[in-house]
Design a protein around this motif. Structure first.
Motif, PDB file in Angstrom:
ATOM      1  N   PRO A 541      43.594  26.536  29.494  1.00 27.95           N
ATOM      2  CA  PRO A 541      44.052  26.749  28.122  1.00 27.95           C
ATOM      3  C   PRO A 541      43.264  25.952  27.078  1.00 27.95           C
ATOM      4  N   ILE A 542      42.826  24.737  27.403  1.00 26.32           N
ATOM      5  CA  ILE A 542      41.976  23.989  26.467  1.00 26.32           C
ATOM      6  C   ILE A 542      40.730  24.808  26.134  1.00 26.32           C
ATOM      7  N   ILE A 543      40.102  25.372  27.172  1.00 28.90           N
ATOM      8  CA  ILE A 543      38.882  26.148  26.969  1.00 28.90           C
ATOM      9  C   ILE A 543      39.174  27.395  26.141  1.00 28.90           C
ATOM     10  N   ALA A 544      40.276  28.093  26.433  1.00 26.68           N
ATOM     11  CA  ALA A 544      40.627  29.298  25.683  1.00 26.68           C
ATOM     12  C   ALA A 544      40.891  28.988  24.218  1.00 26.68           C
ATOM     13  N   PHE A 545      41.686  27.948  23.953  1.00 24.40           N
ATOM     14  CA  PHE A 545      41.979  27.599  22.563  1.00 24.40           C
ATOM     15  C   PHE A 545      40.729  27.079  21.848  1.00 24.40           C
ATOM     16  N   THR A 546      39.842  26.399  22.568  1.00 22.12           N
ATOM     17  CA  THR A 546      38.589  25.952  21.955  1.00 22.12           C
ATOM     18  C   THR A 546      37.721  27.142  21.566  1.00 22.12           C
ATOM     19  N   MET A 547      37.652  28.145  22.427  1.00 26.30           N
ATOM     20  CA  MET A 547      36.905  29.357  22.086  1.00 26.30           C
ATOM     21  C   MET A 547      37.451  29.979  20.802  1.00 26.30           C
ATOM     22  N   ARG A 548      38.764  30.043  20.699  1.00 23.83           N
ATOM     23  CA  ARG A 548      39.404  30.617  19.515  1.00 23.83           C
ATOM     24  C   ARG A 548      39.142  29.763  18.280  1.00 23.83           C
ATOM     25  N   THR A 549      39.240  28.446  18.413  1.00 27.17           N
ATOM     26  CA  THR A 549      38.994  27.544  17.292  1.00 27.17           C
ATOM     27  C   THR A 549      37.553  27.663  16.800  1.00 27.17           C
ATOM     28  N   CYS A 550      36.602  27.719  17.724  1.00 29.11           N
ATOM     29  CA  CYS A 550      35.191  27.814  17.331  1.00 29.11           C
ATOM     30  C   CYS A 550      34.900  29.146  16.655  1.00 29.11           C
ATOM     31  N   ASP A 551      35.542  30.203  17.101  1.00 24.10           N
ATOM     32  CA  ASP A 551      35.376  31.498  16.448  1.00 24.10           C
ATOM     33  C   ASP A 551      35.841  31.424  15.006  1.00 24.10           C
ATOM     34  N   ASN A 552      36.958  30.773  14.757  1.00 20.87           N
ATOM     35  CA  ASN A 552      37.460  30.608  13.400  1.00 20.87           C
ATOM     36  C   ASN A 552      36.544  29.700  12.580  1.00 20.87           C
ATOM     37  N   MET A 553      36.050  28.630  13.203  1.00 23.81           N
ATOM     38  CA  MET A 553      35.149  27.726  12.502  1.00 23.81           C
ATOM     39  C   MET A 553      33.866  28.438  12.076  1.00 23.81           C
ATOM     40  N   LEU A 554      33.296  29.238  12.975  1.00 20.93           N
ATOM     41  CA  LEU A 554      32.075  29.980  12.648  1.00 20.93           C
ATOM     42  C   LEU A 554      32.340  30.974  11.527  1.00 20.93           C
TER      43      LEU A 554
END
Length: 565
Positions: A541-554
């Motif tokens: 879940p850390i990896i999944a939420f990080t992927m989502r966070t980075c998508d929003n950041m980009l």
């Protein structure tokens, strides 16, 4: 010379930090990743494919290796002679426990962090976790639901490679899986017994490659996984995210750099971080347009609490007062162990093929009604046993001399034991803060823990003991005993909650995108944002939420919310 300003600084290179720097580098951003310890090099740091009798200290390591270190307590399981070559575990930085607290803070300072040595269990969280407060009235709901995060779970699973089966259970939604790990003889016996008492026993969701995947070889089942894999057959940043980030040529990786604080500009926004060089003990500043903290759950809170300024007298982005609060953890311990008489006399078999997580008992309590049991929510159980590298039952049977040796050999194929994974509820009495009197050897104020087990998880602990009594009877086993007390808090490495995300800036530290409410160019990519524990582990879940966070950041970079350098 003008000061270099990066697009993004990422603090930490473990599950969240490694994923963030890979994705941001691949998107073309200039990234400075800061790691608190040395580079992890499997060829040098791991001593796998050897038996303990091939090692100088029989696997226990040099008894004097921690001489002179501020923190001299060795770490169980993860730290051993197999992985101690270059001092990659944290013993320089001490921490404090408040009166009545006995927190066990295990830390890996090498690149990749604890995700080099994790247990690899990778189940999805579901709405039974995200909306638990609506179901039972305790704590806070997560600011996301399953429908929103499910595509990111899929992306994480496809990238990491998770082996399992479809199971159709509400407590852990099904995902996209590689073939499951092969079962052992003990697993079939346990499953039959579990069926008789109405408890599920199923293949775990395990981030271990049963087939070649994404350029990584299939596991060859040497059974030494939690001491570090030297072929890259399970997900770890050392084999996956770090080399992929470096291949972009957009990464600057700083090692042996212990981050002290986030630097705030004149408006209170993040403009970089200050770190201490371990070798020189000099403090150095690095600057960026965006800062990502992924130092591991409580270390991220430690950095933020130490990030004090005129704008942030109690720590950066702490207008809510929730920074460091709501510390949650998994209660670990063995609620039962014994042996299977029907396996006496069987030849030895390689039962430690994956070192852990071959099968589990996913949560089965309080699924139809949140108040079926005396406790709320629920726990999972992992079962192990059979023939291991070392006869783990050596301290579970009585004897001396030749009689004892014969008993060890006789029972070798037969032992089985359980490990409970029970979540705590958020509590105002469980938190971390800064010790007002103590500093570490680098001059950084120490983190202090305040934590005790609460009634809810202790009821789960007692419940699991009765389940084990029933299970051993149902599968024709004999119990030798159970742990008197649960393991020390911190043993699981699954702490959460201290920078929790939420929709209300008055009760949470970040928004649903893990972006600080008060400091929009500060993001968090570790389990500190999770408002509560579940019965599942945190790494996938850390990896999944990080992927989502980075998508929003980009997306924010593209829209001009964040400026490129």
């Amino acid at each position: 010379m003008p000061t270099k300003i990066f697009d993004v600084i990422v603090v930490g290179t473990g599950a969240g930090g490694g994923t963030a720097m890979k994705l941001l580098c691949e998107a073309g951003l200039s990234v400075c990743a800061i790691n608190s310890g040395p580079r992890t090099e499997p060829a040098k740091d791991y001593k796998l494919h050897r038996q303990v009798y091939d090692l100088k200290y029989r696997g226990y390591g040099n008894p004097m290796r921690l001489e002179g270190k501020p923190h001299q307590e060795p770490y169980s399981v993860e730290e051993s002679e197999y992985s101690e070559a270059s001092d990659i575990f944290e013993h320089d930085v001490a921490y404090s426990n408040a009166p009545g607290t006995d927190w066990y803070w295990k830390r890996c300072k090498g690149t990749g962090g604890k995700a080099n040595f994790w247990g690899r269990s990778s189940a999805r969280f579901g709405d039974i976790d995200f909306k638990a407060a609506d179901l039972d009235g305790f704590g806070e709901n997560w600011p996301v639901d399953y429908a929103e995060i499910a595509p990111w779970f899929s992306k994480a699973e496809r990238y990491m490679g998770v082996a399992s089966t479809a199971q159709n259970r509400p407590s852990n939604p099904d995902g996209e899986y590689l073939p499951p790990m092969p079962w052992r003889c003990i697993d079939y016996i346990i499953q039959k017994g579990a069926e008789k008492i109405g408890v599920p026993y199923l293949p775990d969701r395990c981030a271990q490659l049963t087939v070649a995947h994404n350029g990584h070889p299939a596991c060859h089942y040497c059974g030494n996984c939690t001491r570090g894999c030297d072929v890259g057959s399970f997900f770890s940043p050392t084999w996956f995210t770090i080399p992929e980030a470096e291949a972009t040529k957009n990464l600057t990786l700083l090692t042996n750099a212990l981050v002290r604080s986030v630097i705030a500009d004149e408006t209170g926004m993040a403009k970089g971080v200050a770190y201490v060089d371990r070798k020189t003990k000099r403090e150095i500043e690095v600057y960026a347009k965006v800062v990502v903290l992924a130092a591991s759950c409580v270390e991220t809170a430690h950095i933020m609490l130490n990030s004090k300024s005129r704008h942030w007298p109690t720590g950066i982005a702490n207008s809510s007062g929730q920074l460091g609060r709501n510390l949650c953890e998994h209660l670990y311990g063995s609620p039962g162990y014994g042996y299977l008489p029907q396996l006496l006399g069987q030849p030895a078999t390689p039962d430690n093929i994956a070192d852990s997580t071959v099968a589990w008992m996913p949560r089965w309590q309080n699924l139809k009604n949140p108040h079926e049991e005396k406790f709320v929510r629920g726990y999972s159980v992992y079962m192990g046993g059979g023939c291991g590298e070392f006869p783990g039952h050596y301290n579970q049977i009585e004897g001396f001399g030749s009689e004892y040796k014969r008993a060890i050999k006789r029972y070798y194929p037969t032992p089985v034991g359980a490990l409970i994974q029970a979540p705590t509820l958020p509590s105002p009495t469980n938190y971390v803060d800064i010790d007002p009197e103590k500093k570490d050897i680098f001059g950084i104020p120490q983190l202090r823990f305040h934590f005790q087990w609460d009634a809810n998880e202790l009821m789960m602990w007692e419940h699991s003991k009765q389940v084990m009594i029933d299970l051993f009877k149902a599968m024709g086993g004999e119990m030798w005993g159970a742990d008197d007390e649960p393991n020390r808090p911190g043993t699981s490495l699954h702490e959460t909650g201290v920078c929790r995300f939420g929709s209300d800036a008055e009760t949470s530290v970040t928004n649903k995108w893990a972006q600080a409410h008060d400091v929009p160019n500060l993001y968090i990519c570790d389990a500190s944002i999770f408002p509560s524990s579940t019965d599942k582990t945190t790494t996938m879940p850390i990896i999944a939420f990080t992927m989502r966070t980075c998508d929003n950041m980009l997306s924010n970079f593209k829209k001009g919310v964040h400026q490129r350098t």
